[in-house]
Design an enzyme around this catalytic site. Sequence first.
Site, PDB file in Angstrom:
ATOM      1  N   LYS A  83       0.866  -1.249  -0.252  1.00 61.76           N
ATOM      2  CA  LYS A  83      -0.397   0.387  -0.301  1.00 61.76           C
ATOM      3  C   LYS A  83       0.600   1.848  -0.032  1.00 61.76           C
ATOM      4  O   LYS A  83       1.987   1.691   0.479  1.00 61.76           O
ATOM      5  CB  LYS A  83      -0.885  -0.559   0.998  1.00 61.76           C
ATOM      6  CG  LYS A  83      -2.110   0.991   1.577  1.00 61.76           C
ATOM      7  CD  LYS A  83      -3.007   1.485   2.514  1.00 61.76           C
ATOM      8  CE  LYS A  83      -4.071   1.719   2.560  1.00 61.76           C
ATOM      9  NZ  LYS A  83      -4.717   1.653   3.521  1.00 61.76           N
ATOM     10  N   SER A 158      -9.559   2.112   3.052  1.00 61.12           N
ATOM     11  CA  SER A 158      -8.522   2.328   2.216  1.00 61.12           C
ATOM     12  C   SER A 158      -7.887   1.831   1.187  1.00 61.12           C
ATOM     13  O   SER A 158      -7.331   2.371   0.791  1.00 61.12           O
ATOM     14  CB  SER A 158      -7.696   3.689   2.582  1.00 61.12           C
ATOM     15  OG  SER A 158      -7.541   3.193   3.781  1.00 61.12           O
ATOM     16  N   SER A 182      -9.973  -0.724   7.025  1.00 61.27           N
ATOM     17  CA  SER A 182      -9.473  -0.507   5.521  1.00 61.27           C
ATOM     18  C   SER A 182      -8.288  -1.944   5.558  1.00 61.27           C
ATOM     19  O   SER A 182      -8.517  -1.606   3.811  1.00 61.27           O
ATOM     20  CB  SER A 182      -7.965   1.290   5.811  1.00 61.27           C
ATOM     21  OG  SER A 182      -9.148   2.211   5.389  1.00 61.27           O
TER      22      SER A 182
HETATM   23  N1  GLN Z   1     -13.266   3.634   6.186  1.00 62.01           N
HETATM   24  C1  GLN Z   1     -12.116   4.345   7.877  1.00 62.01           C
HETATM   25  C2  GLN Z   1     -11.876   6.099   7.002  1.00 62.01           C
HETATM   26  O1  GLN Z   1     -12.357   6.251   6.622  1.00 62.01           O
HETATM   27  C3  GLN Z   1     -11.540   3.519   7.958  1.00 62.01           C
HETATM   28  C4  GLN Z   1      -9.766   3.762   6.857  1.00 62.01           C
HETATM   29  C5  GLN Z   1      -8.812   2.973   7.672  1.00 62.01           C
HETATM   30  O2  GLN Z   1      -8.802   2.413   8.359  1.00 62.01           O
HETATM   31  N2  GLN Z   1      -7.795   3.819   7.426  1.00 62.01           N
HETATM   32  O3  GLN Z   1     -11.716   6.352   8.759  1.00 62.01           O
END
Ligand code: GLN
Length: 491
Positions: A83, A158, A182
């Site tokens: 990532k 994400s 994410s």
């Molecule tokens: N979708 C969640 C957020 O926007 C989780 C993001 C993540 O785990 N990095 O904060």
Amino acid sequence: MKLNELTIKDASGGLRQKKFSVSELVSNFLQAIKEKNSELHAYLEVFDDALDEAKKADEMLGVVNHEERMKLPPLFGIPLAIKDNILIEGKKCTAGSKILENYIASYDATVIRKLKKQGAIFLGKTNLDEFAMGSSTENSAYVSTKNPYDLSRVPGGSSGGSASAVAGNLCIAALGSDTGGSIRQPASFCGIVGLKPTYGIVSRHGLIAMASSLDQIGPMAKSVEDAAILFDAIKGGDEFDSTAVKKESLEIGNWKLEIPERLKGVRIGIPKEYFGAGLDADVKKVIEAVIGKMESSGAIIKEISLPHSEYALPTYYIVVPSEISANLARFDGIRYGLSAATSYQLSATSLYEVYAKSRAYGFGAEVKRRIMLGTYTLSAGYYDAYYVKAQKVRRLIRQDFEHALNATDVILGPTAPTPAFCFGEKADNPLQMYLADIYTVAANLAGVPAISIPAGFVEREGKKLPVGLQLAGKWFEEGKLLGIAKAAEII
Ligand code: GLN
């Protein structure tokens, strides 16, 4: 089976038995990426030195005898995707943001150092929501990644690029990061396995910070066993991260998969709060079918309660923006990446303008929204009412897990309330987007490990879409959690 469809376990076996070379394996992936990445957009960058690294690995394989080959680390020669918020020395690291468009990492993240030590090969960097904020990868400043099961749908987020790369056979496995879901939510949307480890068990050194008290790096893979291999490689203490476990404690050093025999006697807690009105009816059926099968295999199914569940998302969206507003202050146009001071187009004429214009131009809408929210919740007049209150509720949520996990081995529920949604469906409505993480954020607030594994499929517009189920376990009990997940994976 094609080489790019293999699991880590099979690929590593094949390399040892000389069925194919590392170069052949890597070339297969590079070819698949060439054919499919222009459609999936899983990768932001594909490394042009991947094949050179593979050749070096082959040279080394050529000079070791059979016995030594069998003793090579499990990730030797295994092509992985990373990532793009995890630093690899000498490579660009954008965090999906324009503000880091030309930023080149000056050191390796600890997880990268550990993977390099095993001899893993890095294929490239995968797309993500800007600074890991989002649930669809639509917040990337660069491109929207597609879901291999249906190109009109998001891969989740994400870590959507990593999930799409694994599901689309563009890498064997990948690293993601998980602050509120994410790793798990995109794993659910793309039909793969994703583990968010216990907070502190994997070093965050070299992970571009979003919310430091919740962020964890973890594996995304095609099977539970592969996730376990990758987890084993990256876990452990680190002098560069004061929140990582202090030393290789016996428990963690001797970490091993504990696979129960046919789930017999395993106590599985089903939180009643996770099966309410917000859950899609078809997803619910898939999860209930698996619960039924687990029961037939001898598991003890218990209804439990996590009474503060309804506060998890509101608490998360106070704690997270607060930490974001502090962490992202470092992107000031001076220290990293894009700078209005040197940009002809932005032409800043004072120090204040350098800050303001670099950030205004460099950050996207969701990042700005969270910085503003967090600045507000941490400001003198509101700190007690919002931030301190949220920390207190966070403690209650942690206690819910403590109580539940004293009476059960794992907690089981859906990973996400719906299957993958279509592009644009939630992009203009942040609150709707936030709800995609309703079942995942609590594990981060509590710090417990949680894994998403494929549970089945639902049909939407004639297409089969994967559904994931989530298992959460006790702090530092990854061995047990992964073991139960492995037993559940094959029923
Ligand atoms: N979708 C969640 C957020 O926007 C989780 C993001 C993540 O785990 N990095 O904060």
